[in-house]
Design a protein around this motif. Sequence first.
Motif, PDB file in Angstrom:
ATOM      1  N   GLU A  20       0.837  -1.200   0.000  1.00 22.38           N
ATOM      2  CA  GLU A  20       0.000   0.000   0.000  1.00 22.38           C
ATOM      3  C   GLU A  20       0.872   1.251   0.000  1.00 22.38           C
ATOM      4  OE1 GLU A  20      -3.828  -0.486   2.567  1.00 22.38           O
ATOM      5  OE2 GLU A  20      -2.360  -1.916   3.321  1.00 22.38           O
ATOM      6  N   THR A  68      -8.445  -1.460  -0.117  1.00 19.16           N
ATOM      7  CA  THR A  68      -7.458  -2.207   0.665  1.00 19.16           C
ATOM      8  C   THR A  68      -7.833  -2.265   2.135  1.00 19.16           C
ATOM      9  OG1 THR A  68      -6.085  -0.196   0.803  1.00 19.16           O
ATOM     10  CG2 THR A  68      -5.548  -1.790  -0.925  1.00 19.16           C
ATOM     11  N   PRO A  73      -4.180  -6.873   0.546  1.00 17.24           N
ATOM     12  CA  PRO A  73      -3.481  -7.376  -0.648  1.00 17.24           C
ATOM     13  C   PRO A  73      -2.494  -8.492  -0.309  1.00 17.24           C
ATOM     14  CG  PRO A  73      -2.504  -5.312   0.051  1.00 17.24           C
ATOM     15  CD  PRO A  73      -3.666  -5.562   0.972  1.00 17.24           C
TER      16      PRO A  73
END
Length: 373
Positions: A20, A68, A73
């Motif tokens: 991220e 997210t 992820p």
Amino acid sequence: MSAETPQTHEETEYRVSTLELFFDLVFVFTITQLTSTLADDTSPLGFGQVVIMLFVILWMYFGYVWLTNSVPPHTTLRRLLLMAGMGGFLVIALAIPNAFDEAGVAFGIGYLIVNLVHSGLFISAGGPGSAAAMARLAPFNLGSAGLVFVGGFLPSTWRAAAWTAAVVLMIVSPYVNRRQGEFRIRSAHFVERHGLVVIVALGESIIAIGIGAAGLPLNLQLVVAALLGLALVYQLWWCYFGAEQDLRAEHSMAAMTPSDRARAALSAFGWAHAPILLGIVVVAVGVKKTIGHATDHLYLSGALALGGGAAIFLAGQIFFRYRLKIGSNKWRIIAALAALATVPVGLWVAIAQLAALVVVFGVLLAADDKQHA
């Protein structure tokens, strides 16, 4: 089933991942490009174009934060899809300087890629509540992306109209849909992610100091101007993160019911953070122009960039704090008005306006510290 409680098992917290952070570094390149584009054209038309592009881009960036937050992820497929989204943002960033000229098509294609990846991943892996809510929101997002894509093929005036219509559709879509309360928000992750993008955006302001100083002789005038610019950026950081404001924001959201938390996420971290980031971009432009002409006067556009950018930043902060009920805004309102009042100073001497803004924020932060002592 009993009434909603502030915490449910669906909101198990986790930290912001390094992927991220990598995604945010690609996104912040768009901030760099917007800053450079505005610095090259500070006319009302140039400012309007940058605002349109920023709001279009931020809508989908914030969408990826929501994504997210719900879809960690941690699988190969998710990571590959996020990489595709990053590629779309990179194309957008590369197109920004000429988005209202020959690069409009590239801007539209990049935005469509970003949107399709976001909707597909959210619907397929977002969990029952979030996926269902996204399925109802996706047609609005894709409609906005369609307007951006088609606008890229139109003449600049019609392109601006199409992209403005896309922004309007983005703004009204949550209220037409009215199902954002079904999204599940992890408070700590959500607050941390937005705080990190503010930090990297502030880093762009530091880069603006270096760009503004490039090729200039390193004398006392330049050093003082650079240090004042650094002090102002540092004060923006302090204004956002000081007095454990991020921690208080996290606690405020965690204490809400899931539906209230989702609505607060939209307003406090969507609508409020748009002017916060816009203010940082505009201040960076003002600092860049000041560094190169420290003892000269600024043109009205440069003086407005410094004072107006600071006021825009504070306006976003005021709404953010008001929405989450995390502190008094009296001193921020006074500081926003005082920031605007520094514009005539910049029309006299650029570095004097920069120093005046440092004083304004210094008084604000001193009042903040005294209030929370």
